[in-house]
Design an enzyme around this catalytic site. Structure first.
Site, PDB file in Angstrom:
ATOM      1  N   LEU A  16       0.856  -1.117  -0.249  1.00 11.83           N
ATOM      2  CA  LEU A  16       0.001   0.085  -0.005  1.00 11.83           C
ATOM      3  C   LEU A  16       0.848   1.163  -0.065  1.00 11.83           C
ATOM      4  O   LEU A  16       0.387   2.187  -0.295  1.00 11.83           O
ATOM      5  CB  LEU A  16      -0.869   0.023   1.295  1.00 11.83           C
ATOM      6  N   TYR A  33       2.289  11.456 -11.786  1.00 14.93           N
ATOM      7  CA  TYR A  33       2.021  10.303 -10.699  1.00 14.93           C
ATOM      8  C   TYR A  33       1.220   9.320 -11.259  1.00 14.93           C
ATOM      9  O   TYR A  33       1.508   8.007 -10.971  1.00 14.93           O
ATOM     10  CB  TYR A  33       0.870  11.173  -9.907  1.00 14.93           C
ATOM     11  N   LYS A  78       2.637   5.168 -11.275  1.00 11.96           N
ATOM     12  CA  LYS A  78       1.935   4.242 -10.772  1.00 11.96           C
ATOM     13  C   LYS A  78       1.905   3.181 -11.971  1.00 11.96           C
ATOM     14  O   LYS A  78       2.204   2.044 -11.533  1.00 11.96           O
ATOM     15  CB  LYS A  78       0.751   4.498 -10.615  1.00 11.96           C
ATOM     16  N   ASN A  89     -11.291   7.273  -5.865  1.00 10.57           N
ATOM     17  CA  ASN A  89     -11.428   7.997  -4.547  1.00 10.57           C
ATOM     18  C   ASN A  89     -11.968   7.118  -3.428  1.00 10.57           C
ATOM     19  O   ASN A  89     -12.899   6.463  -3.734  1.00 10.57           O
ATOM     20  CB  ASN A  89     -11.970   9.247  -4.773  1.00 10.57           C
ATOM     21  N   PRO A 136     -44.693  11.828  39.623  1.00 10.08           N
ATOM     22  CA  PRO A 136     -45.471  10.850  40.288  1.00 10.08           C
ATOM     23  C   PRO A 136     -46.772  11.344  40.197  1.00 10.08           C
ATOM     24  O   PRO A 136     -47.222  12.554  40.664  1.00 10.08           O
ATOM     25  CB  PRO A 136     -44.967  10.868  41.766  1.00 10.08           C
ATOM     26  N   GLY A 137     -47.926  10.511  39.964  1.00 10.28           N
ATOM     27  CA  GLY A 137     -49.274  11.012  40.222  1.00 10.28           C
ATOM     28  C   GLY A 137     -49.902  11.507  38.760  1.00 10.28           C
ATOM     29  O   GLY A 137     -51.150  11.959  38.705  1.00 10.28           O
TER      30      GLY A 137
END
Length: 369
Positions: free
Chosen positions: A53, A103, A107, A132, A281-282
Site C-alpha cells: 500500500l 503520478y 503508478k 477515490n 408521580p401521580g
C-alpha cells in the site's frame, strides 16, 4: 499466516490492519516510512502475503513519484527474490495510471514491474486501481475532497468547490478492506489483469457537500439521514468520524412543565418520530386519540398504567407498565388513551409515532378516558 503491510500507517493500511486483527490474524508485519531496510529484509524473509500500500501522491519534488511508486516497489521485490519468497502480492495502484502525468506514469511503472515479476516467478499478483476512497481516518486537506469537506463542515470551517457538477467515483473504506481480505483468502474480484472493489458510488461533488451539510443540520432538526441508501449510510458514518472530540454531544430542547417534560429525539419523513416523555408521580398525560397516527410506548424507568377506550364504547382497557419489565405497548388509532405514573419517582417513556408531528395537521383529538 504472516502478512506484510507496507504503508501500514496510511489511511488504507490502518483500516486494513485493524480488520485483519479483528478477524484473528496475529502475525502482521507493519512497514512504513519510519521503518528501515533491515526491517524490510526481515519481513520479506518469511511473509506469506504482501499488501503493498506504500506510495507517494503528494511529493515535494516530482522525482519522488518514481522513487516512491516505482523505486520502493523494486526494493520490495528484490528483497523477496533475495529470500526466494514467492509470496502473493497485492498492489495499491490508481485510476491515474491511465493518464500521462507524473503520478500516473509512476503508478503504471510500478504495475508493469509487478506484472513482469509475477510472470517471471509464477507468483500471484493482485493489482487494484483505486478511484477515490473515503471513510474514517482519511486525512483531510490532503488528497480527498470527501475527507476535507467532512472535516471542515464538522468543525465549522468553510469549504470551497470549483464545480459542484463534477462527478466523483467513490469507494468506501470498509468495502475496500473486505475486498482485500477476500484477495488474501484467494478470492479477489478480478477482470482481465486488474482487480477491483465494488460498489463504486458515482456522486456529484455538490451532492456530497449538500449531504454533509444536512448531516450537520440534523443535530438541530433531529432528522435521521436516509440510511436505506447505501451511499448515504456510508457517508454519514464517515462524517461522524470527523466530529471534534469535544463535540460528540448536543443538547435537545426539553419542553418542561409541572407534569414533567417532553423531548423530541429523532425524526424521519418515512420512519416517524421518537420522543422521550418524563412524568412526575401521580401525573396523567394524554387523553386524546388519532385517526391514522399510531404510536408505540416503552416505559424504561418507573411504574405506571396505560389506559385505552374506543371512542364509541365504555370499556376501559389497562396495561400495567414498568421499567423492570420492558415491553412495548401499541397505541392503535380510534382509541383515546392516557398514561399515568403510579410510582414514587419519575417515569420515563420512550414514545415512537409513525409520522413527524405536523402542527397544521396534528391528527390529535382530546377526549377523556
Amino acid at each position: 499466516m504472516k502478512i506484510l503491510v507496507t504503508g501500514s500507517k496510511g489511511f488504507i493500511g490502518k483500516n486494513l490492519i485493524v480488520e485483519l486483527k479483528n478477524q484473528g490474524y496475529k502475525e502482521i508485519y507493519e512497514y512504513d516510512i519510519d521503518s528501515t531496510l533491515e526491517d524490510l529484509d526481515k519481513y520479506t524473509k518469511d511473509c506469506e502475503f504482501v499488501f503493498h500500500l506504500a506510495g507517494v501522491n503528494r511529493p515535494k519534488e516530482e522525482k519522488e513519484f518514481i522513487e516512491g511508486n516505482f523505486g520502493f516497489t523494486s526494493q520490495l521485490l528484490d528483497s523477496l527474490i533475495k529470500h526466494n519468497n514467492k509470496s502473493s502480492i497485492m498492489l495499491s495502484s490508481s485510476i491515474q495510471a491511465d493518464y500521462e502525468n507524473p503520478y500516473g506514469l509512476s503508478k503504471k511503472k510500478g504495475e508493469d514491474l509487478l506484472f513482469n515479476y509475477g510472470k517471471t516467478f509464477a507468483t500471484d499478483i493482485y493489482v487494484y486501481r483505486f478511484p477515490n476512497v473515503f471513510g474514517k481516518w482519511c486525512r483531510p486537506n490532503y488528497n480527498s475532497a470527501v475527507a476535507t469537506f467532512s472535516h471542515n463542515i464538522a468543525n465549522n470551517l468553510p469549504i470551497t468547490m470549483n464545480d459542484p457538477n463534477v462527478e466523483m467515483n467513490l469507494i468506501y473504506i470498509d468495502d475496500l478492506v473486505n475486498e482485500l481480505i477476500s484477495a488474501l483468502k484467494g478470492f479477489p474480484s478480478k477482470k482481465d489483469n486488474y482487480c477491483y472493489v465494488e460498489p463504486v458510488h458515482k456522486v456529484k461533488l455538490g451532492e456530497i457537500a449538500n449531504l454533509l451539510l444536512s448531516f450537520k443540520e440534523s443535530r438541530l432538526n433531529k432528522e435521521i439521514p436516509n440510511t436505506r441508501d447505501p451511499f448515504i449510510k456510508k457517508l454519514y458514518a464517515n462524517y461522524l468520524s470527523y466530529l471534534p472530540k469535544d463535540k460528540f454531544n448536543y443538547e435537545l430542547k426539553m419542553n418542561v412543565d409541572n407534569r414533567g417534560s417532553f423531548t423530541e429525539f429523532l425524526k424521519s419523513d418515512d420512519r416517524g418520530q421518537i420522543s422521550i416523555n418524563i412524568s412526575k408521580p401521580g401525573i396523567v398525560k394524554g387523553n386524546h386519540w388519532h385517526h391514522t397516527k399510531n404510536e408505540k410506548f416503552l416505559v424504561v424507568s418507573g411504574n405506571g398504567v396505560i389506559r385505552f377506550r374506543k371512542i364509541d364504547e365504555a370499556e376501559v382497557i389497562e396495561y400495567v407498565v414498568s421499567g423492570n419489565k420492558l415491553e412495548v405497548v401499541d397505541i392503535p388509532p380510534g382509541y383515546t388513551h392516557n398514561i399515568e405514573n403510579l410510582g414514587n419517582t419519575d417515569m420515563v417513556t420512550v414514545m415512537w409515532a409513525n409520522e413527524k408531528f405536523d402542527p397544521n395537521r396534528p391528527d390529535t383529538y382530546f377526549v377523556d378516558i
